[in-house]
Design a protein around this motif. Sequence first.
Motif, short mmCIF file in Angstrom:
data_model
loop_
_atom_site.label_atom_id
_atom_site.label_comp_id
_atom_site.label_asym_id
_atom_site.label_seq_id
_atom_site.Cartn_x
_atom_site.Cartn_y
_atom_site.Cartn_z
N LEU A 2 -58.68 19.02 -59.79
CA LEU A 2 -57.71 18.34 -59.12
C LEU A 2 -57.77 17.22 -57.77
N ALA A 3 -58.88 16.83 -58.21
CA ALA A 3 -58.57 15.87 -57.24
C ALA A 3 -58.17 14.04 -57.53
N PRO A 4 -57.59 13.66 -58.54
CA PRO A 4 -56.43 12.97 -59.13
C PRO A 4 -55.08 13.63 -58.50
N LEU A 5 -54.90 14.97 -58.62
CA LEU A 5 -53.81 14.96 -59.12
C LEU A 5 -52.87 15.34 -57.25
N ALA A 6 -54.24 15.63 -56.00
CA ALA A 6 -53.67 15.83 -54.98
C ALA A 6 -54.05 14.14 -54.35
N GLY A 7 -53.14 14.48 -52.83
CA GLY A 7 -52.73 13.00 -51.92
C GLY A 7 -51.18 13.11 -51.97
N GLY A 8 -50.36 13.58 -51.99
CA GLY A 8 -48.97 13.87 -52.03
C GLY A 8 -48.05 14.25 -51.00
N ALA A 9 -49.23 15.54 -50.76
CA ALA A 9 -48.52 15.99 -49.73
C ALA A 9 -48.91 15.66 -48.06
N TYR A 10 -47.16 16.59 -47.49
CA TYR A 10 -47.32 16.11 -46.18
C TYR A 10 -47.96 17.66 -45.56
N VAL A 11 -48.85 17.49 -44.46
CA VAL A 11 -49.65 18.90 -44.07
C VAL A 11 -49.22 19.03 -42.78
N VAL A 12 -48.54 19.81 -42.31
CA VAL A 12 -48.36 20.08 -41.47
C VAL A 12 -48.93 21.22 -40.80
N GLY A 13 -49.36 21.48 -39.17
CA GLY A 13 -50.42 22.46 -38.80
C GLY A 13 -49.45 23.28 -37.67
N LEU A 14 -49.41 24.96 -38.14
CA LEU A 14 -48.84 25.19 -36.37
C LEU A 14 -49.93 25.79 -35.82
N THR A 15 -50.00 25.36 -34.22
CA THR A 15 -51.56 26.87 -33.29
C THR A 15 -50.38 26.96 -32.26
N GLY A 16 -50.96 27.90 -31.55
CA GLY A 16 -50.51 28.07 -30.37
C GLY A 16 -50.91 29.66 -29.97
N SER A 17 -50.76 30.19 -28.85
CA SER A 17 -51.07 31.18 -28.53
C SER A 17 -50.81 32.37 -29.38
N PRO A 18 -51.00 33.58 -29.44
CA PRO A 18 -50.04 34.83 -30.30
C PRO A 18 -49.49 35.20 -29.45
N GLY A 19 -48.15 35.07 -30.01
CA GLY A 19 -47.35 35.64 -29.12
C GLY A 19 -46.15 34.59 -29.42
N MET B 159 -48.39 20.79 -34.96
CA MET B 159 -47.30 20.93 -33.66
C MET B 159 -47.82 22.44 -33.27
N VAL B 160 -47.52 22.55 -31.86
CA VAL B 160 -48.33 22.65 -30.88
C VAL B 160 -46.71 23.66 -30.00
N LEU B 161 -46.86 25.66 -30.48
CA LEU B 161 -46.06 25.79 -29.75
C LEU B 161 -46.90 26.62 -28.34
N LEU B 162 -45.08 26.92 -27.78
CA LEU B 162 -45.43 27.62 -26.66
C LEU B 162 -43.84 28.79 -26.18
N ALA B 163 -44.46 29.65 -25.53
CA ALA B 163 -43.05 30.60 -25.07
C ALA B 163 -43.03 30.29 -23.78
N PRO B 164 -42.22 30.46 -23.09
CA PRO B 164 -41.70 31.41 -21.83
C PRO B 164 -42.08 32.58 -21.75
N GLY B 165 -42.62 33.13 -20.40
CA GLY B 165 -42.45 34.46 -19.52
C GLY B 165 -44.33 34.58 -20.16
N MET B 166 -44.96 33.98 -20.79
CA MET B 166 -46.06 34.38 -21.22
C MET B 166 -47.22 34.22 -20.23
N GLY B 167 -47.00 33.57 -19.06
CA GLY B 167 -48.06 33.96 -17.49
C GLY B 167 -48.27 32.40 -17.38
N ASP B 168 -49.35 32.05 -17.09
CA ASP B 168 -49.49 30.31 -16.91
C ASP B 168 -50.08 29.43 -18.11
N GLY B 169 -49.48 29.43 -18.90
CA GLY B 169 -49.76 28.88 -20.59
C GLY B 169 -50.18 27.73 -20.89
N ILE B 170 -49.36 26.51 -19.99
CA ILE B 170 -49.92 26.05 -20.00
C ILE B 170 -51.73 25.15 -19.31
#
Length: 321
Positions: free
Chosen positions: A39-56, A164-175
Amino acid sequence: MDVPELVEQARQGRPRAVARLISLVEGASPQLREVMAALAPLAGGAYVVGLTGSPGVGKSTSTSALVSAYRRAGKRVGVLAVDPSSPFSGGALLGDRVRMSDHASDPGVYIRSMATRGHLGGLAWAAPQAIRVLDAAGCDVILVETVGVGQSEVDIAGQADTTMVLLAPGMGDGIQAAKAGILEIGDVYVVNKADRDGADATARELNHMLGLGEARAPGDWRPPIVKTVAARGQGTDEVVEALEKHRAWSEEHGTLAERRRTRAAREVETIAVTRLRERIGDLRGDRRLSVLAERIVAGELDPYAAADELVAGVTGEGTEG
């Protein structure tokens, strides 16, 4: 198993081949080295996006919306959805795949759930190699969705080109709760469920917290804040625009290449440490380890000196001094 043939089938976009390669990764197959070499010579072209955040906060729904947006743009998309491990089978609970069932029949989308298997940090231990499989299989964009994370579970920042970090309102003092961890790693921030009361206040507080962060020089990246209602697809195009802007900025300023070098270095380090740990683990019950332990108990040797001798015995190198 014919690894070259399997890799070629994956390059042709055959989902079964991709699935078998990722299964080899997850199972730490003896053929894994051959797979990675192919795989080594074939990889390197993709754009990797990470999505993270608290449950819910709507990570899975947001991931599904992003898949739709990128598919409309004609891009092939890979999704690694990291789920908690089942306490019974050890496998992924597959909750994320259920939420993305709309894309199950799309040949331009590959979705894989991966179990954490006890690995901390919000990712599965095999995620870096699985990303490489999807990259080599021709995915233009790879979306990596973590399990629900807290302050210290920020491994995704080391695996993604853009986080990319996700947050949502109404989940307590999330910040306040998140500022010591995930609010320090984001390149793009998303306030999801923006149709709820408190969304504007959450965005303002988030903007305030980012303003209190480390000083930025002129021209540095300023993480944008985007409000979305992912369940209805609202704001998704704005999120994609923000992600693409960060990608362009990263390429222009060299940070994309630096992130990828750092990611590769960390992966090499992890593999090397794992191999060393396995070799040391093989010494349990070995006379050398018992002798070192006896000398420590007798006060003839301190634990650090004993560790030096043990490592030297495993690696064949001499101890310092």
